[in-house]
Scaffold this active site. Structure first.
Site, PDB file in Angstrom:
ATOM      1  N   GLU A   4      37.864  48.014  50.411  1.00  0.00           N
ATOM      2  CA  GLU A   4      39.087  47.196  49.718  1.00  0.00           C
ATOM      3  C   GLU A   4      40.174  48.322  49.761  1.00  0.00           C
ATOM      4  O   GLU A   4      40.254  49.534  50.284  1.00  0.00           O
ATOM      5  CB  GLU A   4      38.776  46.830  48.591  1.00  0.00           C
ATOM      6  CG  GLU A   4      38.572  45.312  48.564  1.00  0.00           C
ATOM      7  CD  GLU A   4      39.786  44.632  48.785  1.00  0.00           C
ATOM      8  OE1 GLU A   4      40.833  45.144  48.727  1.00  0.00           O
ATOM      9  OE2 GLU A   4      39.758  43.353  49.334  1.00  0.00           O
TER      10      GLU A   4
ATOM     11  N   HIS B 257      38.339  36.749  43.664  1.00  0.00           N
ATOM     12  CA  HIS B 257      38.788  35.531  44.317  1.00  0.00           C
ATOM     13  C   HIS B 257      37.882  34.235  44.636  1.00  0.00           C
ATOM     14  O   HIS B 257      37.002  34.500  45.361  1.00  0.00           O
ATOM     15  CB  HIS B 257      39.768  35.745  45.572  1.00  0.00           C
ATOM     16  CG  HIS B 257      40.840  36.851  45.137  1.00  0.00           C
ATOM     17  ND1 HIS B 257      41.447  37.479  46.509  1.00  0.00           N
ATOM     18  CD2 HIS B 257      41.124  37.309  44.199  1.00  0.00           C
ATOM     19  CE1 HIS B 257      42.162  38.541  45.999  1.00  0.00           C
ATOM     20  NE2 HIS B 257      41.952  38.400  44.762  1.00  0.00           N
TER      21      HIS B 257
ATOM     22  N   GLU C   7      34.767  42.191  44.240  1.00  0.00           N
ATOM     23  CA  GLU C   7      35.100  43.634  44.631  1.00  0.00           C
ATOM     24  C   GLU C   7      34.415  44.366  43.682  1.00  0.00           C
ATOM     25  O   GLU C   7      34.044  44.133  42.531  1.00  0.00           O
ATOM     26  CB  GLU C   7      36.542  43.923  44.730  1.00  0.00           C
ATOM     27  CG  GLU C   7      37.420  43.023  45.536  1.00  0.00           C
ATOM     28  CD  GLU C   7      38.806  42.797  45.458  1.00  0.00           C
ATOM     29  OE1 GLU C   7      39.600  42.420  46.399  1.00  0.00           O
ATOM     30  OE2 GLU C   7      39.303  43.129  44.167  1.00  0.00           O
TER      31      GLU C   7
ATOM     32  N   ASP D  44      10.679  36.040  23.165  1.00  0.00           N
ATOM     33  CA  ASP D  44      11.515  36.108  22.027  1.00  0.00           C
ATOM     34  C   ASP D  44      13.294  36.000  22.357  1.00  0.00           C
ATOM     35  O   ASP D  44      13.579  37.072  22.678  1.00  0.00           O
ATOM     36  CB  ASP D  44      11.270  37.356  21.079  1.00  0.00           C
ATOM     37  CG  ASP D  44      12.016  37.412  19.861  1.00  0.00           C
ATOM     38  OD1 ASP D  44      12.738  36.457  19.648  1.00  0.00           O
ATOM     39  OD2 ASP D  44      11.994  38.689  19.206  1.00  0.00           O
TER      40      ASP D  44
ATOM     41  N   ARG E 115      50.480  35.108  47.437  1.00  0.00           N
ATOM     42  CA  ARG E 115      49.338  35.709  46.739  1.00  0.00           C
ATOM     43  C   ARG E 115      49.928  36.047  45.410  1.00  0.00           C
ATOM     44  O   ARG E 115      48.989  36.658  44.731  1.00  0.00           O
ATOM     45  CB  ARG E 115      48.854  36.816  47.628  1.00  0.00           C
ATOM     46  CG  ARG E 115      48.068  36.603  48.747  1.00  0.00           C
ATOM     47  CD  ARG E 115      47.453  37.406  49.609  1.00  0.00           C
ATOM     48  NE  ARG E 115      46.506  37.247  50.201  1.00  0.00           N
ATOM     49  CZ  ARG E 115      46.235  36.411  51.437  1.00  0.00           C
ATOM     50  NH1 ARG E 115      47.226  35.984  52.074  1.00  0.00           N
ATOM     51  NH2 ARG E 115      45.190  36.298  52.017  1.00  0.00           N
TER      52      ARG E 115
ATOM     53  N   GLU F 289      34.896  36.249  46.065  1.00  0.00           N
ATOM     54  CA  GLU F 289      34.803  37.248  46.750  1.00  0.00           C
ATOM     55  C   GLU F 289      34.685  38.443  45.629  1.00  0.00           C
ATOM     56  O   GLU F 289      35.850  38.990  45.083  1.00  0.00           O
ATOM     57  CB  GLU F 289      36.215  37.488  47.464  1.00  0.00           C
ATOM     58  CG  GLU F 289      36.244  36.389  48.643  1.00  0.00           C
ATOM     59  CD  GLU F 289      37.689  36.262  49.127  1.00  0.00           C
ATOM     60  OE1 GLU F 289      38.518  37.200  48.749  1.00  0.00           O
ATOM     61  OE2 GLU F 289      38.034  35.633  49.993  1.00  0.00           O
TER      62      GLU F 289
ATOM     63  N   ARG G 129      42.757  32.950  42.037  1.00  0.00           N
ATOM     64  CA  ARG G 129      42.874  34.502  42.156  1.00  0.00           C
ATOM     65  C   ARG G 129      42.697  35.251  41.143  1.00  0.00           C
ATOM     66  O   ARG G 129      42.667  36.528  41.174  1.00  0.00           O
ATOM     67  CB  ARG G 129      44.067  34.708  43.262  1.00  0.00           C
ATOM     68  CG  ARG G 129      44.191  34.244  44.462  1.00  0.00           C
ATOM     69  CD  ARG G 129      45.554  34.442  45.016  1.00  0.00           C
ATOM     70  NE  ARG G 129      45.650  35.754  45.426  1.00  0.00           N
ATOM     71  CZ  ARG G 129      45.220  36.673  46.487  1.00  0.00           C
ATOM     72  NH1 ARG G 129      44.122  36.226  47.136  1.00  0.00           N
ATOM     73  NH2 ARG G 129      45.589  37.923  46.449  1.00  0.00           N
TER      74      ARG G 129
ATOM     75  N   GLU H 178      34.240  45.448  49.255  1.00  0.00           N
ATOM     76  CA  GLU H 178      34.037  44.144  49.043  1.00  0.00           C
ATOM     77  C   GLU H 178      33.068  43.644  49.980  1.00  0.00           C
ATOM     78  O   GLU H 178      32.986  44.146  51.306  1.00  0.00           O
ATOM     79  CB  GLU H 178      35.344  43.361  49.388  1.00  0.00           C
ATOM     80  CG  GLU H 178      35.148  41.789  49.195  1.00  0.00           C
ATOM     81  CD  GLU H 178      36.590  41.270  49.304  1.00  0.00           C
ATOM     82  OE1 GLU H 178      37.589  41.527  48.603  1.00  0.00           O
ATOM     83  OE2 GLU H 178      36.811  40.192  49.930  1.00  0.00           O
TER      84      GLU H 178
END
Length: 445
Positions: free
Chosen positions: A187, A243, A136, A55, A314, A134, A336, A194
């Protein structure tokens, strides 16, 4: 179990060999929440022949009650034994494609949305869309609060990292399920971790992301802890990102690589990146789909908010890792801004469709921004033509609601349901009276 089964016969042989008693059939709702029901191993023939009915009216984003009959059709290539269940009378799982009773793909199935994007890629002459996300996450003492287990930082390997044992068990369990792990580490945030899976084609990787999230949670629970992929659970600390590394392959070669280009990027690679940059704002509610996602997407932390690309910087939305001679196959882009609480099927589909749009329409890639975009004044960013991601889910979903690309990516049924659900989430949040407001205003107003 390292070889991937390819047929129903392979699956039945593995079930007999492993003494498997139950098979869990997995799929996701529109928001990327894992759904499952279990069948007896003796029902496998029926499952492969005509699927298993259920269902759909109680599944978020699926059909209403008057047209709720759904069929779960297992994909034999996704058969894996579940390592956290008992070995005796064991349990395995398969991901399913959802169909209508007539046997056609159900337009509200996120896996189908990704399959459609891959079909468009094949029609344009490409073989494979490789994705390497990646994800985290945080480990907390329980699910009632955010009490951390350690004060460790990036790559710490000391007694500060209380999660190293559970991380090791998680990696071993992922490998038992056919997922190759390249890295695992502590991390930046306290109690943040991670585990990086090796890249794979988009459909396998979306399945792997779902497997990863449930595996991380199961092994945390084994230790009495709670694992969360919530994008920003701790104020003042980095949030959890996803990322996402991407590349297209054609005839076994990386279509993003050009040895003669300054950046070693082909015209295809540049147009693909340009497509993602141009459509980033309207896709934001897909790769950052929760109210809490926008507490992470704020200037000054590792999560980028400015729509630009770079090679080292970054703070830009897209990074193109530096080329190393002889490593042509690793040429890729890294987006990112997604977070690990997204629906990976919809996210990978939307990112692929945006990139293909760039290739098809010949979008021009602007010059890279190598300066820290957080340090630019708003007027400077405006002069350079650098846009910013939406600041709230409310803003993001209205941009999505106007997006022709997202409508084509999701299909009309899912598009309308998704916009409706996210507008409601924003409205529910918007009218709340928070503790912050009471602390700030009650004493003085």
């Amino acid at each position: 179990m390292s070889d991937r089964p390819t047929s129903a016969a392979d699956v039945k042989a593995l079930v007999d060999e492993g003494g498997i008693r139950f098979i869990r059939l997995w799929f996701t709702d529109i928001l990327g929440q894992l759904k499952s029901f279990s069948i007896n191993a003796e029902e496998l023939d029926d499952a492969f022949e005509g699927g298993m009915g259920f269902d759909g009216s109680s599944i978020t984003g699926f059909n209403a009650i008057e047209e709720s009959d759904m069929i779960a059709m297992p994909d034999p290539t996704t058969f894996r034994i579940i390592p956290w269940r008992p070995e005796e009378q064991g349990v395995a799982r398969m991901f399913c494609d959802i169909q209508t009773p007539e046997g056609t793909p159900y337009e509200g199935d996120p896996r189908h949305v990704l399959r459609r994007a891959i079909d468009r890629m094949h029609a344009m002459g490409f073989d494979t869309f490789n994705v390497g996300p990646e994800l985290e996450y945080f480990l907390f003492k329980d699910n009632k609060g955010t009490e951390t287990l350690d004060e460790g930082g990036y790559f710490d390997l000391t007694t500060l990292d209380a999660g190293s044992d559970v991380r090791r068990e998680t990696v071993l369990a992922l490998e038992q399920q056919g997922i190759h792990v390249e890295y695992s580490h502590h991390e930046v945030g306290p109690s943040q971790h991670e585990v990086d899976m090796r890249y794979a084609d988009a459909l396998k990787m979306a399945d792997d992301c779902m497997t990863y999230r449930i595996t991380v949670k199961e092994y945390a629970m084994k230790y009495g802890w709670h694992a969360t992929f919530m994008p920003k659970p701790l104020f003042g600390e980095n949030g959890s990102g996803m990322h996402t590394h991407m590349s297209l392959f054609k005839n076994g070669s990386n279509a993003f690589f050009d040895a003669d280009d300054t950046y070693f990027l082909s015209d295809i690679g540049k147009a693909f990146i340009a497509g993602q940059l141009r459509h980033a704002r309207e896709l934001s509610s897909i790769f950052a789909q929760w109210v809490n996602s926008y507490k992470r997407l704020v200037p000054g932390y590792e999560a980028p908010v400015y729509v630009a690309w770079s090679r080292r910087n970054r703070s830009a939305l897209v990074r193109v890792p530096l080329y190393h001679p002889g490593k042509e196959k690793t040429t890729r882009m890294e987006l990112r801004c997604p977070d690990p609480a997204c629906n990976p099927y919809l996210t990978f589909a939307a990112l692929l469709q945006a990139g293909l749009e760039g290739i098809e329409k010949g979008y021009e890639l602007p010059e890279p921004m190598e300066k820290n975009l957080y340090h630019l004044a708003p007027d400077d960013r405006k002069r350079l033509g650098i846009e910013q991601l939406p600041e709230t889910l409310g803003e993001a979903i209205e941009l999505t609601a106007e997006s022709e690309l997202v409508l084509r990516t999701l299909g009309e049924h899912m598009f309308n349901r998704y916009v409706e659900i996210k507008r409601q989430e924003w409205e529910d949040y918007r009218v709340q009276v928070t503790q912050w407001e009471l602390d700030r205003y009650l004493p003085v107003l």
